[in-house]
Design an enzyme around this catalytic site. Structure first.
Site, PDB file in Angstrom:
ATOM      1  N   ASN A   9      41.235  47.031  38.444  1.00  0.00           N
ATOM      2  CA  ASN A   9      41.824  47.621  37.235  1.00  0.00           C
ATOM      3  C   ASN A   9      40.687  48.262  36.450  1.00  0.00           C
ATOM      4  O   ASN A   9      39.916  47.569  35.797  1.00  0.00           O
ATOM      5  CB  ASN A   9      42.512  46.525  36.418  1.00  0.00           C
ATOM      6  CG  ASN A   9      43.045  47.028  35.088  1.00  0.00           C
ATOM      7  OD1 ASN A   9      43.089  48.239  34.843  1.00  0.00           O
ATOM      8  ND2 ASN A   9      43.436  46.106  34.221  1.00  0.00           N
ATOM      9  N   LYS A  11      40.829  50.100  33.910  1.00  0.00           N
ATOM     10  CA  LYS A  11      41.111  50.221  32.470  1.00  0.00           C
ATOM     11  C   LYS A  11      40.727  51.637  31.989  1.00  0.00           C
ATOM     12  O   LYS A  11      40.821  52.585  32.760  1.00  0.00           O
ATOM     13  CB  LYS A  11      40.414  49.109  31.690  1.00  0.00           C
ATOM     14  CG  LYS A  11      40.720  47.732  32.309  1.00  0.00           C
ATOM     15  CD  LYS A  11      40.326  46.574  31.447  1.00  0.00           C
ATOM     16  CE  LYS A  11      40.673  45.268  32.175  1.00  0.00           C
ATOM     17  NZ  LYS A  11      40.430  44.072  31.387  1.00  0.00           N
ATOM     18  N   HIS A  98      50.179  44.111  31.454  1.00  0.00           N
ATOM     19  CA  HIS A  98      48.814  43.607  31.253  1.00  0.00           C
ATOM     20  C   HIS A  98      48.680  43.086  29.822  1.00  0.00           C
ATOM     21  O   HIS A  98      49.249  43.661  28.889  1.00  0.00           O
ATOM     22  CB  HIS A  98      47.789  44.723  31.513  1.00  0.00           C
ATOM     23  CG  HIS A  98      46.393  44.199  31.593  1.00  0.00           C
ATOM     24  ND1 HIS A  98      45.666  43.895  30.462  1.00  0.00           N
ATOM     25  CD2 HIS A  98      45.611  43.873  32.658  1.00  0.00           C
ATOM     26  CE1 HIS A  98      44.489  43.412  30.833  1.00  0.00           C
ATOM     27  NE2 HIS A  98      44.427  43.395  32.156  1.00  0.00           N
ATOM     28  N   GLU A 100      46.455  43.377  27.710  1.00  0.00           N
ATOM     29  CA  GLU A 100      45.971  44.375  26.735  1.00  0.00           C
ATOM     30  C   GLU A 100      47.113  45.272  26.269  1.00  0.00           C
ATOM     31  O   GLU A 100      47.134  45.718  25.118  1.00  0.00           O
ATOM     32  CB  GLU A 100      44.815  45.184  27.364  1.00  0.00           C
ATOM     33  CG  GLU A 100      43.546  44.340  27.459  1.00  0.00           C
ATOM     34  CD  GLU A 100      42.613  44.698  28.599  1.00  0.00           C
ATOM     35  OE1 GLU A 100      42.732  45.790  29.179  1.00  0.00           O
ATOM     36  OE2 GLU A 100      41.743  43.854  28.927  1.00  0.00           O
ATOM     37  N   GLU A 170      46.949  36.103  34.726  1.00  0.00           N
ATOM     38  CA  GLU A 170      45.692  36.421  34.052  1.00  0.00           C
ATOM     39  C   GLU A 170      45.646  35.704  32.708  1.00  0.00           C
ATOM     40  O   GLU A 170      46.211  36.193  31.721  1.00  0.00           O
ATOM     41  CB  GLU A 170      45.599  37.928  33.809  1.00  0.00           C
ATOM     42  CG  GLU A 170      45.572  38.756  35.070  1.00  0.00           C
ATOM     43  CD  GLU A 170      44.880  40.093  34.850  1.00  0.00           C
ATOM     44  OE1 GLU A 170      43.913  40.375  35.555  1.00  0.00           O
ATOM     45  OE2 GLU A 170      45.288  40.837  33.933  1.00  0.00           O
ATOM     46  N   GLY A 176      37.708  39.535  30.672  1.00  0.00           N
ATOM     47  CA  GLY A 176      36.554  40.217  30.083  1.00  0.00           C
ATOM     48  C   GLY A 176      35.661  39.316  29.253  1.00  0.00           C
ATOM     49  O   GLY A 176      34.796  39.794  28.528  1.00  0.00           O
ATOM     50  N   SER A 216      37.786  37.593  34.704  1.00  0.00           N
ATOM     51  CA  SER A 216      36.368  37.359  34.976  1.00  0.00           C
ATOM     52  C   SER A 216      36.093  36.917  36.411  1.00  0.00           C
ATOM     53  O   SER A 216      35.200  36.105  36.654  1.00  0.00           O
ATOM     54  CB  SER A 216      35.782  36.362  33.972  1.00  0.00           C
ATOM     55  OG  SER A 216      35.868  36.877  32.661  1.00  0.00           O
TER      56      SER A 216
HETATM   57  P1  PGA Z   1      38.166  41.173  33.969  1.00  0.00           P
HETATM   58  O1  PGA Z   1      39.621  41.852  33.748  1.00  0.00           O
HETATM   59  O2  PGA Z   1      38.022  40.984  35.467  1.00  0.00           O
HETATM   60  O3  PGA Z   1      37.196  42.155  33.401  1.00  0.00           O
HETATM   61  O4  PGA Z   1      38.191  39.883  33.250  1.00  0.00           O
HETATM   62  C1  PGA Z   1      40.713  41.466  34.524  1.00  0.00           C
HETATM   63  C2  PGA Z   1      41.919  42.257  34.070  1.00  0.00           C
HETATM   64  O5  PGA Z   1      42.056  42.510  32.872  1.00  0.00           O
HETATM   65  O6  PGA Z   1      42.772  42.653  34.899  1.00  0.00           O
END
Ligand code: PGA
Length: 254
Positions: A9, A11, A98, A100, A170, A176, A216
């Site tokens: 992803n 982003k 997601h 976010e 997640e 993140g 992460s």
């Molecule tokens: P990350 O993000 O691996 O940077 O923690 C995962 C995601 O948001 O899909």
């Protein structure tokens, strides 16, 4: 059919040239190094999708996905992107729900139900995300939160459509942040999700559903997470922006 999948992803990162370069690097590494049954998806900014589709080599195990779409078929929604536009770009997958999107764009379970419908109607495969916040985990309500997210957004689907979903657990507190759910914490939720699916759609569908872990995930912790019985791969944010790290994570899924 339950599959081993690693999805990246990106982003809102990388301009078009950087995106094409990374995509080609990933493709080259996979060609030389990937021998297993893993499938790989790159979820890129929508504006990159058709260029990446053109770079895609036929025999590749790589597919392309978008990160969001609008819930309507078409219309006066300035700046939005429809599922049919995504399908026409050559992408096959769309991330839906997601955290976010839920947090910064106030996407509710009800809205996500509509998005799942439009994605499926256009022949695309949703990567449907669920996960609890730190507050919900510490407050002990996380099982209820996960159950509510899944049932409200996706349990209106019939079994035939549900079998097209990839789920991604997640935990918001792990995205993140450098904090990862322990393999045991992740496995506990993945098993819980599979049990919910079995209750609703039967054990066969539950056993055949691919459930990814995200948050992460990196080349160091991936193998231990992927070794869990109900973890079928990963949804990778930060580490998917480096070809070497991303491919090492894919190789950890065997
Ligand atoms: P990350 O993000 O691996 O940077 O923690 C995962 C995601 O948001 O899909």
């Amino acid at each position: 059919m339950r599959k081993n999948i690693v999805a990246g992803n990106w982003k809102m990162n990388l301009d078009l040239n950087q995106g094409i370069q990374l995509f080609n690097e990933i493709q080259e590494l996979l060609k030389v190094e990937l021998s297993g049954e893993q499938e790989v998806i790159v979820c890129a900014p929508s504006i990159h999708l058709s260029s990446l589709a053109k770079s895609l080599e036929g025999s590749s195990k790589l597919s392309i996905g978008a990160q969001n779409c609008h819930q309507a078929d078409s219309g006066a929604y300035t700046g939005e992107i429809s599922a049919s536009m995504i399908a026409s770009s050559g992408a096959e997958y769309v991330i839906i729900g997601h955290s976010e999107r839920r947090l910064y764009f106030s996407e509710s379970n009800e809205l996500l139900a509509q998005k799942l419908d439009v994605v499926l109607k256009n022949g695309l495969f949703p990567i449907f995300c669920i996960g609890e916040t730190l507050e919900q985990r510490n407050g002990g309500t996380y099982f209820d939160v996960i159950k509510e997210q899944i049932s409200e957004a996706s349990f209106h689907l019939d079994g035939a459509n549900y079998s097209k979903l990839i789920l991604a657990y997640e935990p918001v507190w792990a995205i993140g942040t450098g904090l990862t759910a322990s393999p045991e914490q992740a496995q506990e939720i993945h098993l819980f999700i599979r049990t919910l699916l079995a209750e609703k759609y039967g054990q066969t569908l539950a056993d055949n559903t691919t459930i990814l872990y995200g948050g992460s995930c990196n080349p160091k912790n991936a193998a231990e997470l992927f070794a869990q019985a109900d973890i079928d791969g990963g949804l990778i944010g930060g580490a998917s922006l480096k070809a070497r790290d991303f491919v090492d994570i894919i190789k950890a899924l065997n």
